[in-house]
Design an enzyme around this catalytic site. Structure first.
Site, mmCIF file in Angstrom:
data_model
loop_
_atom_site.group_PDB
_atom_site.id
_atom_site.type_symbol
_atom_site.label_atom_id
_atom_site.label_comp_id
_atom_site.label_asym_id
_atom_site.label_seq_id
_atom_site.Cartn_x
_atom_site.Cartn_y
_atom_site.Cartn_z
ATOM 1 N N ASN A 1 -8.188 3.917 -9.335
ATOM 2 C CA ASN A 1 -7.107 2.928 -9.325
ATOM 3 C C ASN A 1 -5.901 3.565 -9.994
ATOM 4 O OD1 ASN A 1 -5.880 0.331 -8.977
ATOM 5 N ND2 ASN A 1 -6.188 -0.048 -11.170
ATOM 6 N N HIS B 1 -2.686 2.527 -12.376
ATOM 7 C CA HIS B 1 -2.169 1.438 -13.203
ATOM 8 C C HIS B 1 -0.776 1.824 -13.716
ATOM 9 C CE1 HIS B 1 -2.243 -1.971 -15.919
ATOM 10 N NE2 HIS B 1 -1.720 -1.170 -16.826
ATOM 11 N N VAL C 1 -11.413 -4.095 -18.049
ATOM 12 C CA VAL C 1 -10.536 -3.838 -16.894
ATOM 13 C C VAL C 1 -9.539 -2.753 -17.302
ATOM 14 C CG1 VAL C 1 -8.870 -4.844 -15.277
ATOM 15 C CG2 VAL C 1 -10.752 -6.243 -16.171
ATOM 16 N N GLU D 1 -11.543 -6.862 -21.473
ATOM 17 C CA GLU D 1 -11.270 -5.563 -22.121
ATOM 18 C C GLU D 1 -11.879 -4.384 -21.357
ATOM 19 O OE1 GLU D 1 -12.793 -8.135 -23.564
ATOM 20 O OE2 GLU D 1 -14.504 -7.518 -24.795
ATOM 21 N N GLY E 1 0.817 -1.227 0.000
ATOM 22 C CA GLY E 1 0.000 0.000 0.000
ATOM 23 C C GLY E 1 0.841 1.263 0.000
HETATM 24 N N1 3YE Z 1 -12.135 -3.520 -11.175
HETATM 25 C C1 3YE Z 1 -12.829 -3.028 -12.233
HETATM 26 N N2 3YE Z 1 -12.261 -2.225 -13.172
HETATM 27 C C2 3YE Z 1 -10.929 -1.873 -13.128
HETATM 28 N N3 3YE Z 1 -9.931 -3.596 -10.137
HETATM 29 C C3 3YE Z 1 -8.738 -3.052 -10.448
HETATM 30 C C4 3YE Z 1 -8.821 -2.314 -11.614
HETATM 31 C C5 3YE Z 1 -10.157 -2.407 -12.029
HETATM 32 C C6 3YE Z 1 -10.804 -3.216 -11.085
HETATM 33 O O1 3YE Z 1 -10.455 -1.150 -13.998
HETATM 34 N N4 3YE Z 1 -14.117 -3.305 -12.340
HETATM 35 C C7 3YE Z 1 -6.338 -9.988 -11.241
HETATM 36 C C8 3YE Z 1 -6.605 -8.689 -10.622
HETATM 37 C C9 3YE Z 1 -6.670 -7.625 -11.626
HETATM 38 C C10 3YE Z 1 -7.569 -10.861 -11.254
HETATM 39 O O2 3YE Z 1 -8.034 -11.242 -12.285
HETATM 40 N N5 3YE Z 1 -8.108 -11.175 -10.093
HETATM 41 C C11 3YE Z 1 -9.129 -12.149 -9.949
HETATM 42 C C12 3YE Z 1 -8.923 -12.888 -8.692
HETATM 43 C C13 3YE Z 1 -7.516 -13.240 -8.417
HETATM 44 C C14 3YE Z 1 -7.312 -13.626 -6.962
HETATM 45 O O3 3YE Z 1 -7.987 -13.108 -6.084
HETATM 46 O O4 3YE Z 1 -6.442 -14.473 -6.723
HETATM 47 C C15 3YE Z 1 -10.510 -11.564 -9.917
HETATM 48 O O5 3YE Z 1 -11.417 -12.251 -10.374
HETATM 49 O O6 3YE Z 1 -10.729 -10.445 -9.404
HETATM 50 C C16 3YE Z 1 -7.548 -3.251 -9.597
HETATM 51 C C17 3YE Z 1 -6.538 -4.118 -10.290
HETATM 52 C C18 3YE Z 1 -7.115 -5.460 -10.547
HETATM 53 C C19 3YE Z 1 -6.078 -6.362 -11.116
#
Ligand code: 3YE
Length: 218
Positions: A103, A105, A151, A149, A12
């Protein structure tokens, strides 16, 4: 005064930087993580910032976990949510209840979205990369599945360019993007929100920043 709910994955460092600098008078009201071992918990507690841990249990759906997060945050007053290394995609369950959620990035979006922005920038051989503070918008479909796409695709608040040098590896680039990029861009974005200088129009997918504050430096 703008109060922030910070959601972190690990150290953090951006949230702590914001807590230490109080951009525009903004304060961290709480730091939440899913990981009881995350180092940010101790660092936040040392600063007198309340902390919450909401583990992701095996049998929890995305919505159930987000509801638990909202429940934990409901004890606090805040006007902005700042993600920092928070490794979950958020759905409407969270986003429709929470105030504006930001967020950071580690790339100049729309270039290099996804999990390996530094590696992708190095592989592509760009001479400039950077970071982007953007509004978090829904990235799931009706069944709760992630729409890749969508995210890192929300409207952009501010960006900071960072040079890539000969001999950089992921570690050196990552540190430069964090300390010279994110440490400028994230407090700047928070300051603009704290000064009420940002208009977020999610329907139009647009963020507008008042031009006089947008041109002022850090
Ligand atoms: N949520 C939305 N839109 C965005 N969160 C973040 C950015 C962002 C967001 O632009 N709606 C990897 C994390 C991705 C992933 O796929 N995680 C999985 C679970 C993985 C786990 O818990 O082990 C998931 O399904 O969430 C922040 C950055 C997110 C990075």
């Amino acid at each position: 005064m703008t109060r922030i709910a910070g959601m972190a994955g690990n150290r953090g460092r951006n949230l702590l930087n914001i807590a230490d600098r109080n951009p525009g008078g903004a304060e961290l009201a709480v730091v939440l993580t899913n990981d009881a071992d995350a180092p940010v918990l101790e660092a936040a507690a040392e600063r007198g910032i309340p902390t919450e841990v909401v583990p992701l249990e095996d049998d929890m759906s995305r919505s159930e976990h987000e509801e638990a997060v909202l429940e934990a945050l409901s004890e606090y007053d805040f006007e902005l949510v700042c993600l920092d290394g928070y490794m979950r995609i958020l759905s409407e369950t969270f986003l429709s209840e929470a105030p504006t959620t930001l967020n950071v990035h580690p790339a100049l979006l729309p270039a290099f979205p996804g999990m390996d922005a530094w590696g992708d920038a190095l592989e592509e051989g760009v001479s400039v990369t950077g970071c982007t503070v953007h509004v978090v918008t829904d990235a799931t479909d009706e069944d709760g599945n992630v729409v890749e796409e969508d995210v890192d695709a929300g409207p952009i608040v501010t960006q900071e360019p960072i040079p890539v040098y000969e001999g950089d590896d992921e570690e050196s680039l990552k540190e430069r993007v964090l300390y010279e990029g994110e440490f400028r861009a994230y407090p700047r974005a928070v300051k603009w929100f704290a000064e009420d200088a940002v208009d977020v129009d999610l329907e139009a997918g647009e963020v507008t920043v008042e031009s006089d504050v947008a041109t002022v430096g850090d």
